[in-house]
Design a protein around this motif. Structure first.
Motif, PDB file in Angstrom:
ATOM      1  N   ASP A  33       0.861  -1.182   0.000  1.00 26.62           N
ATOM      2  CA  ASP A  33       0.000   0.000   0.000  1.00 26.62           C
ATOM      3  C   ASP A  33       0.899   1.233   0.000  1.00 26.62           C
ATOM      4  N   ILE A  34       0.769   2.090  -1.000  1.00 28.59           N
ATOM      5  CA  ILE A  34       1.670   3.237  -1.148  1.00 28.59           C
ATOM      6  C   ILE A  34       1.150   4.408  -0.314  1.00 28.59           C
ATOM      7  N   ALA A  35       2.028   4.982   0.499  1.00 26.24           N
ATOM      8  CA  ALA A  35       1.686   6.163   1.287  1.00 26.24           C
ATOM      9  C   ALA A  35       2.070   7.438   0.553  1.00 26.24           C
ATOM     10  N   ALA A  71       1.016  -8.021   1.585  1.00 24.99           N
ATOM     11  CA  ALA A  71       1.162  -9.469   1.403  1.00 24.99           C
ATOM     12  C   ALA A  71       2.476  -9.724   0.685  1.00 24.99           C
ATOM     13  N   VAL A  72       2.964 -10.958   0.789  1.00 20.49           N
ATOM     14  CA  VAL A  72       4.182 -11.348   0.082  1.00 20.49           C
ATOM     15  C   VAL A  72       3.925 -12.618  -0.700  1.00 20.49           C
ATOM     16  N   GLY A  73       4.652 -12.758  -1.812  1.00 23.80           N
ATOM     17  CA  GLY A  73       4.553 -13.957  -2.620  1.00 23.80           C
ATOM     18  C   GLY A  73       5.509 -15.034  -2.148  1.00 23.80           C
ATOM     19  N   GLY A  74       5.537 -16.120  -2.883  1.00 24.55           N
ATOM     20  CA  GLY A  74       6.388 -17.238  -2.523  1.00 24.55           C
ATOM     21  C   GLY A  74       7.864 -16.895  -2.603  1.00 24.55           C
ATOM     22  N   GLY A  75       8.645 -17.465  -1.685  1.00 25.98           N
ATOM     23  CA  GLY A  75      10.087 -17.303  -1.715  1.00 25.98           C
ATOM     24  C   GLY A  75      10.612 -16.008  -1.140  1.00 25.98           C
ATOM     25  N   ALA A  80       7.997  -8.719   5.527  1.00 34.75           N
ATOM     26  CA  ALA A  80       6.786  -9.346   6.059  1.00 34.75           C
ATOM     27  C   ALA A  80       5.607  -8.387   5.998  1.00 34.75           C
ATOM     28  N   PRO A  81       4.378  -8.900   5.931  1.00 31.03           N
ATOM     29  CA  PRO A  81       3.191  -8.041   5.981  1.00 31.03           C
ATOM     30  C   PRO A  81       3.214  -7.143   7.214  1.00 31.03           C
ATOM     31  N   GLY A  82       2.787  -5.905   7.031  1.00 34.53           N
ATOM     32  CA  GLY A  82       2.770  -4.924   8.103  1.00 34.53           C
ATOM     33  C   GLY A  82       4.021  -4.074   8.177  1.00 34.53           C
TER      34      GLY A  82
END
Length: 322
Positions: A33-35, A71-75, A80-82
């Motif tokens: 999410d871009i601030a 969110a993050v994709g695989g690998g 991390a989220p947040g």
């Protein structure tokens, strides 16, 4: 999500505020999410057809920003989220959300606010590269900084001073003198016509400067050559304003070094990117480096931000607020 895309053709493409599907984090990517998104001359260069010409329109502009991981994709490891993160080059940053390679992200310390983090990435890392890698400024060196009241010039001046150098800054109008002086410039020359060399030589007792940082295009190129001392270094950058044209190197009147500085060479691995960014954040946290915000604009008003940057109505970094 809302985004700003470039549409049309013919060398001065239109910007449009549109709705786009939300991106999804793929393997090795993070969804952010871009601030704040940074506005750079690179974005104007894209509109002028000087970059991204292989990418068809419509395309989302912008390469720099700060935000929070959703969110993050695989690998993905280490992100991390947040988490609050910033980035220096990720096409598609004029938007509310972006899917970006996790290797391009830099964790933002709690002590650094979003506005500052978004403002220091591209210009701060570029300034760091110029003064530490391209020409490692030494105590007592004299640097000539063009556009000394611009976002890059203000940061470059401060980093040169941190390394013990002196700065002669050039600005285009009297209104910009105070900003350059507050950043630490020892002398400020007001010049909009490329006629600065004589005064700079006077300030250096005819010796000239050790290094000149010039991203002002062909108008200042000859003056920058003239202001260098023997064996001085010419750091040329900023292709958006155009190059100097053909150069007959054997016509140069003295021994000098001319080079083109590419900021991405400074951060070509994730480890370097994070180390250099951490140094900038440390300088800010310690009060050694200050970022000047030249203006904030709603995402829908990106065209006005571009117009203000092109007409140089503001000093410091310009930001878009999604």
């Amino acid at each position: 999500m809302k985004a700003v895309v470039m549409n049309g053709s013919g060398g001065r493409e239109m910007l449009e505020h549109v709705e786009r599907p939300d991106p999804v984090a793929g393997p090795g990517q993070a969804l952010v999410d871009i601030a704040f998104a940074g506005v750079n001359f690179m974005d104007i260069g894209v509109r002028q057809g000087m970059a991204w010409s292989d990418t068809p329109n419509p395309k989302i502009l912008g390469v720099e920003g700060v935000g929070r991981v959703v969110a993050v994709g695989g690998g993905v490891e280490g992100i991390a989220p947040g988490q609050r993160v910033a980035w220096v080059y990720a096409p598609g940053s004029y938007a509310q959300r972006i899917a970006i390679p996790a290797a391009s992200l830099v964790p933002v310390p709690d002590a650094i606010d979003d506005r500052t983090a978004a403002s220091v990435m591209m210009q701060g890392l570029t300034a760091s590269h110029f003064a530490t890698d391209f020409y490692p400024v030494q105590p007592g060196d004299v640097a000539f900084v063009h556009a000394a009241a611009g976002g890059l010039g203000l940061l470059l001046t401060q980093i040169v001073k941190l390394r013990g150098g002196d700065v002669i800054g050039r600005v285009s109008s009297d209104e910009k003198v105070a900003a350059a002086s507050e950043a630490g410039a020892d002398h400020v020359i007001v010049d909009a016509e490329g006629r600065f060399a004589e005064e700079a030589l006077r300030l250096t007792d005819g010796e000239g400067v050790h290094v000149v940082y010039d991203g002002s295009g062909p108008k200042t190129f000859q003056g920058s050559l003239d202001v260098l001392r023997r064996s001085g270094v010419f750091c040329w950058y900023g292709p958006v304003l155009g190059g100097p044209g053909p150069l007959n190197i054997i016509s140069l009147p003295k021994s000098i070094k001319i080079g083109y500085a590419v900021f991405l060479d400074h951060i070509h691995t994730p480890e370097l990117l994070r180390a250099r960014s951490a140094q900038l954040f440390d300088w800010i946290r310690e009060g050694k480096l200050r970022v000047r915000i030249g203006g904030e604009y709603p995402l829908a008003d990106a065209a006005r931000a571009h117009a203000d940057m092109e007409s140089r109505k503001t000093t410091g970094k310009l930001l878009l607020v999604p």
